[in-house]
Design a protein around this motif. Sequence first.
Motif, PDB file in Angstrom:
ATOM      1  N   VAL A 106      78.274  72.255  70.524  1.00  0.00           N
ATOM      2  CA  VAL A 106      78.238  73.722  70.473  1.00  0.00           C
ATOM      3  C   VAL A 106      78.967  74.312  71.672  1.00  0.00           C
ATOM      4  CG1 VAL A 106      76.713  75.717  70.661  1.00  0.00           C
ATOM      5  CG2 VAL A 106      76.153  73.879  69.068  1.00  0.00           C
ATOM      6  N   ARG A 107      78.766  73.704  72.842  1.00  0.00           N
ATOM      7  CA  ARG A 107      79.409  74.205  74.049  1.00  0.00           C
ATOM      8  C   ARG A 107      80.917  73.930  74.067  1.00  0.00           C
ATOM      9  NH1 ARG A 107      76.446  74.757  78.740  1.00  0.00           N
ATOM     10  NH2 ARG A 107      78.483  74.877  79.748  1.00  0.00           N
ATOM     11  N   LEU A 108      81.352  72.845  73.443  1.00  0.00           N
ATOM     12  CA  LEU A 108      82.763  72.483  73.488  1.00  0.00           C
ATOM     13  C   LEU A 108      83.607  73.317  72.536  1.00  0.00           C
ATOM     14  CD1 LEU A 108      82.575  68.578  73.702  1.00  0.00           C
ATOM     15  CD2 LEU A 108      83.113  70.185  75.533  1.00  0.00           C
ATOM     16  N   ILE A 109      82.999  73.852  71.484  1.00  0.00           N
ATOM     17  CA  ILE A 109      83.751  74.692  70.537  1.00  0.00           C
ATOM     18  C   ILE A 109      83.990  76.054  71.182  1.00  0.00           C
ATOM     19  CG2 ILE A 109      83.658  75.874  68.319  1.00  0.00           C
ATOM     20  CD1 ILE A 109      82.046  73.499  67.256  1.00  0.00           C
ATOM     21  N   ASP A 110      85.261  76.385  71.396  1.00  0.00           N
ATOM     22  CA  ASP A 110      85.576  77.621  72.121  1.00  0.00           C
ATOM     23  C   ASP A 110      86.288  78.662  71.263  1.00  0.00           C
ATOM     24  OD1 ASP A 110      87.978  76.381  71.817  1.00  0.00           O
ATOM     25  OD2 ASP A 110      88.456  76.218  73.952  1.00  0.00           O
ATOM     26  N   THR A 111      86.383  78.412  69.956  1.00  0.00           N
ATOM     27  CA  THR A 111      86.998  79.387  69.060  1.00  0.00           C
ATOM     28  C   THR A 111      86.384  79.269  67.679  1.00  0.00           C
ATOM     29  OG1 THR A 111      89.068  80.150  68.056  1.00  0.00           O
ATOM     30  CG2 THR A 111      88.839  77.781  68.441  1.00  0.00           C
ATOM     31  N   LEU A 112      86.342  80.401  66.980  1.00  0.00           N
ATOM     32  CA  LEU A 112      85.873  80.413  65.599  1.00  0.00           C
ATOM     33  C   LEU A 112      87.014  80.667  64.625  1.00  0.00           C
ATOM     34  CD1 LEU A 112      82.483  82.366  65.942  1.00  0.00           C
ATOM     35  CD2 LEU A 112      82.871  79.894  65.827  1.00  0.00           C
ATOM     36  N   SER A 113      88.252  80.684  65.133  1.00  0.00           N
ATOM     37  CA  SER A 113      89.419  80.809  64.259  1.00  0.00           C
ATOM     38  C   SER A 113      89.527  79.559  63.404  1.00  0.00           C
ATOM     39  CB  SER A 113      90.684  80.987  65.093  1.00  0.00           C
ATOM     40  OG  SER A 113      90.602  82.168  65.869  1.00  0.00           O
ATOM     41  N   LEU A 114      89.714  79.746  62.100  1.00  0.00           N
ATOM     42  CA  LEU A 114      89.592  78.643  61.157  1.00  0.00           C
ATOM     43  C   LEU A 114      90.580  77.512  61.444  1.00  0.00           C
ATOM     44  CD1 LEU A 114      88.101  77.639  58.686  1.00  0.00           C
ATOM     45  CD2 LEU A 114      89.809  78.778  57.251  1.00  0.00           C
ATOM     46  N   GLY A 115      91.839  77.840  61.718  1.00  0.00           N
ATOM     47  CA  GLY A 115      92.845  76.815  61.949  1.00  0.00           C
ATOM     48  C   GLY A 115      92.496  75.887  63.117  1.00  0.00           C
ATOM     49  N   PRO A 116      92.356  76.429  64.328  1.00  0.00           N
ATOM     50  CA  PRO A 116      91.998  75.576  65.468  1.00  0.00           C
ATOM     51  C   PRO A 116      90.637  74.892  65.300  1.00  0.00           C
ATOM     52  CG  PRO A 116      92.837  77.693  66.218  1.00  0.00           C
ATOM     53  CD  PRO A 116      92.643  77.808  64.733  1.00  0.00           C
ATOM     54  N   LEU A 117      89.713  75.569  64.630  1.00  0.00           N
ATOM     55  CA  LEU A 117      88.382  74.995  64.462  1.00  0.00           C
ATOM     56  C   LEU A 117      88.423  73.731  63.620  1.00  0.00           C
ATOM     57  CD1 LEU A 117      85.352  75.412  65.068  1.00  0.00           C
ATOM     58  CD2 LEU A 117      85.197  76.730  62.954  1.00  0.00           C
TER      59      LEU A 117
ATOM     60  N   TYR B 263      83.522  68.225  64.117  1.00  0.00           N
ATOM     61  CA  TYR B 263      83.127  67.073  63.314  1.00  0.00           C
ATOM     62  C   TYR B 263      82.066  66.236  64.045  1.00  0.00           C
ATOM     63  CZ  TYR B 263      87.186  68.657  60.809  1.00  0.00           C
ATOM     64  OH  TYR B 263      88.065  69.451  60.113  1.00  0.00           O
ATOM     65  N   ALA B 264      82.140  66.208  65.363  1.00  0.00           N
ATOM     66  CA  ALA B 264      81.101  65.525  66.132  1.00  0.00           C
ATOM     67  C   ALA B 264      79.756  66.223  65.941  1.00  0.00           C
ATOM     68  CB  ALA B 264      81.477  65.509  67.614  1.00  0.00           C
ATOM     69  N   LEU B 265      79.772  67.556  65.967  1.00  0.00           N
ATOM     70  CA  LEU B 265      78.544  68.340  65.783  1.00  0.00           C
ATOM     71  C   LEU B 265      77.931  68.083  64.413  1.00  0.00           C
ATOM     72  CD1 LEU B 265      78.210  72.085  66.757  1.00  0.00           C
ATOM     73  CD2 LEU B 265      77.384  71.269  64.563  1.00  0.00           C
ATOM     74  N   LEU B 266      78.759  68.176  63.368  1.00  0.00           N
ATOM     75  CA  LEU B 266      78.247  68.007  62.011  1.00  0.00           C
ATOM     76  C   LEU B 266      77.762  66.579  61.767  1.00  0.00           C
ATOM     77  CD1 LEU B 266      80.996  69.998  60.064  1.00  0.00           C
ATOM     78  CD2 LEU B 266      78.685  70.761  60.630  1.00  0.00           C
ATOM     79  N   LEU B 267      78.564  65.611  62.169  1.00  0.00           N
ATOM     80  CA  LEU B 267      78.192  64.213  61.954  1.00  0.00           C
ATOM     81  C   LEU B 267      76.998  63.829  62.827  1.00  0.00           C
ATOM     82  CD1 LEU B 267      78.856  61.565  60.529  1.00  0.00           C
ATOM     83  CD2 LEU B 267      80.435  61.042  62.402  1.00  0.00           C
ATOM     84  N   GLY B 268      76.984  64.306  64.059  1.00  0.00           N
ATOM     85  CA  GLY B 268      75.872  63.993  64.952  1.00  0.00           C
ATOM     86  C   GLY B 268      74.552  64.526  64.437  1.00  0.00           C
TER      87      GLY B 268
END
Length: 276
Positions: free
Chosen positions: A173-184, A191-196
């Motif tokens: 959560v802390r490492l994700i720094d944008t909510l723009s779809l392309g960079p996200l 993927y680490a967040l979802l898989l973890g």
Amino acid sequence: MVCALGAAVCFGTATVLQAMAARAASGGGGGEAALLLRALRQWRYLAGLGLDGLGFVFQILALRSLAIYAVGAALASSLAVTAVVAARLLRVRLSRTEWTAVGVVCAGLALLGLAAGPEGDETGPGWLPWAMLGTAVAVLALGLSGRWLPERGRSLVLGLGAGFGFGVVEVGVRLIDTLSLGPLLTDPSLYALLLGGGAAFLSLTSALQRGSVTAATAGMVIGETVWPALVGVIWLGDGTREGWAWVAVLGFAVAVAGALALARFGEAPDAGAGPG
């Protein structure tokens, strides 16, 4: 801190429901994936997942404003919530020592609330998101192999793995720094967040069904608090109020110790022990 405590309330209540559902789903064959599918047919497990989802929203909000160590300790306090829920709704008797442990958790969180600084503003080294993704893959492999692990220590290992998976979520959560779809979509942190998170649920479900839930819960508390806190302090710039570092360390240690004392409340009583 209010959001972190809200997450703890959701997660703590969900633990009771999910533990009961995991035990009810134990009468069948197949591996860990089959166990999870049977649990998903239990209304208690689904209700617990709903609370987990709400708690996750609170967790994200908390991680966007607080240091990881403060949020992690608050999430560990969900065991105190579980103990109180079990005592009130399922008529589980708490000993004087356990009520004291609930108070210890609250005292530790109060110290953390006074000492914790805001979230760090560092992004960490470039390899960190990939390390989180690798950790998530390892947790998934551990969860899928749960049935083949040696019986001695199995619950502790699976619980520790679940804690590492939830820790990946905290750091991700802390490492994700944008909510723009392309960079996200190209960010390994997503993927680490979802898989973890998914791998953590798989490992925890297996641990709840296959052995000592007390050991599993203790392992989970350690896994989801200690190493994410270190990542936050070492690489993400988390700190404390000036001159309050020792108070933060004391509060963290007290809150986690109190949670570990309540580890048996990761296990709900048998379905027939109280209202179902």
